[in-house]
Enzyme design. Structure first.
Site, PDB file in Angstrom:
ATOM      1  CG  ASN A 228      -1.842  -1.237   1.205  1.00 51.09           C
ATOM      2  OD1 ASN A 228      -1.711  -2.125   2.042  1.00 51.09           O
ATOM      3  ND2 ASN A 228      -2.749  -1.294   0.263  1.00 51.09           N
ATOM      4  CG  HIS A 260      -5.033  -2.394   3.959  1.00 56.39           C
ATOM      5  ND1 HIS A 260      -6.098  -2.475   4.828  1.00 56.39           N
ATOM      6  CD2 HIS A 260      -4.708  -1.079   3.867  1.00 56.39           C
ATOM      7  CE1 HIS A 260      -6.398  -1.263   5.248  1.00 56.39           C
ATOM      8  NE2 HIS A 260      -5.577  -0.399   4.677  1.00 56.39           N
ATOM      9  CG  ASP A 283      -2.296   1.930   8.737  1.00 59.85           C
ATOM     10  OD1 ASP A 283      -2.248   2.970   9.420  1.00 59.85           O
ATOM     11  OD2 ASP A 283      -2.320   1.935   7.486  1.00 59.85           O
ATOM     12  N   GLY A 318      -6.624   3.356   6.138  1.00 60.80           N
ATOM     13  CA  GLY A 318      -6.285   2.643   7.355  1.00 60.80           C
ATOM     14  C   GLY A 318      -7.201   1.446   7.534  1.00 60.80           C
TER      15      GLY A 318
END
Length: 394
Positions: A228, A260, A283, A318
């Site tokens: 990411n 993610h 995160d 996030g």
């Protein structure tokens, strides 16, 4: 319970630094681990408080989350002691006993307020909650091309003088900085971070493979949330991702929520990087442990729906991943062992942050930061520096 008594967790599987004890016990006294052994070696003392379980329960070192923004409607960027206290009280529920309060790209004033607050909190915190062991400065020294959910209006070129001001404001507690080393002055800041014992992490970066090599030469030793916010893998340009796979100098963060990055990509990364270099992170945002809805991230509305947090345009913003779920997911996606998990959640982050003399493994003399998991790998109990910080309700 008498403050001078010891806590004994008895008849459990103990994942200690050098071995796994099937019918083991662990003794916690005055914030430290004071004994580890087979249950046959245990000699009960008058003030011992014994918690007897069964070998299906597993004792592992507490997780160290080096990249977490918030939880339970609190965020490091709130710039209040109460926000950090909320984070510290909530995180033991998911097996996290230490963390880096992580900032994000905002105005200089907002960043400095958050840094001052975190620095002051670190000096005054108590041992009953998860410990803030430092600050992760994520941005603003990143690439506009790889902003992700970081607000582009506040992105700026790496700046050694500004970082020095911020480190002073933080009381010297900034331990890790995410930056794009290919940006103007990026290598200069990377070198300065290395000189001052701050981890330089490549993230939100459009670096080529060769530019990552230059950054490693300058002192970079970490990759922020693999896949990411980075230049991906191409057969003629390996990019940041290729460097993360191939360069042994780098510890590599991964968000294993299955969103993610797909489970197959978690396995690909694990097979290539292995538990020797991987670090599991959450995160997570303030929306973690809350209901679905709309929450704030750096002045931007974030929409949370069951497992995913996105900006209005669909950009991932996030996570709401709990560390305990990161553990379960990673084991499911990769077939790794719990010993490997201990490396990725505790040992590797402790080594990267230069904390391995006191944290990151179960060893006599280290901080009593431990987590008891049941047979389903759910968190039953968490101890932060010897204090019971969380106990699962029956």
């Amino acid at each position: 319970m008498d403050t001078h008594s010891s806590i004994i967790i008895y008849n459990v599987t103990v994942y200690s630094e050098n071995q796994t004890l099937k019918n083991g016990y662990i003794k916690l006294t005055d914030k430290k681990i004071t004994e580890i052994g087979d249950i046959n070696q245990y000699v009960r003392q008058p003030k011992d408080h014994v918690i007897e379980l069964s070998p299906s329960y597993k004792v592992i070192p507490g997780a160290i989350d080096v990249h977490i923004h918030g939880v339970y409607n609190a965020d490091a960027m709130d710039g209040t002691a109460e926000a950090l206290k909320t984070m510290a009280r909530t995180l033991p529920k998911e097996g996290t006993t230490s963390f880096l309060a992580t900032t994000m790209t905002q105005s200089n004033e907002a960043v400095e307020k958050a840094l001052r607050n975190a620095g002051a909190y670190i000096e005054e915190q108590t041992n009953a909650d998860a410990e803030v062991v430092g600050i992760h400065l994520e941005g603003p020294f990143i690439s506009p091309k790889r902003a992700g959910a970081q607000p582009p209006t506040h992105i700026q070129d790496p700046n050694v003088a500004l970082f020095q001001e911020w480190q002073k404001a933080a009381g010297g507690h900034i331990k890790l900085v995410t930056l794009a080393p290919e940006q103007p002055n990026g290598l200069a800041l990377t070198s300065y971070l290395k000189e001052t014992n701050v981890v330089a992490s490549i993230g939100h970066s459009d670096s080529t493979y060769d530019q990552v090599g230059e950054a490693i030469e300058a002192g970079a030793s970490h990759i922020t949330h693999l896949y990411n916010g980075m230049r991906g893998l191409h057969h003629r340009e390996p990019g940041v991702l290729g460097a993360a796979y191939l360069r042994d100098e780098l510890f590599v963060e991964l968000i294993t929520d299955g969103i993610h990055c797909r489970p197959e990509m978690v396995k690909l990364a694990y097979d290539q990087i292995t538990s020797e270099r991987m670090i599991l992170i959450t995160d997570s945002l303030r929306a973690k442990w809350l209901k679905n809805g709309t929450y704030d991230l750096g002045g931007q509305p974030v929409h949370v729906n069951d497992t995913t947090a996105t900006l209005a345009d669909g950009t991932l913003a996030g996570s709401i991943l709990k560390m305990n779920d990161a553990i379960k997911n990673t084991m499911s996606f990769t077939n790794c062992s719990l010993e490997d998990i201990v490396k990725m959640t505790a040992e590797n982050p402790a080594k990267q942050l230069n904390l391995f003399d006191t944290k990151g493994s179960i060893k006599i003399g280290k901080d009593a930061d431990i987590v008891v998991l049941n047979e389903n790998l759910d968190v039953e109990m968490t101890f932060c520096r010897g204090a019971l910080s969380f106990k699962k309700e029956d």
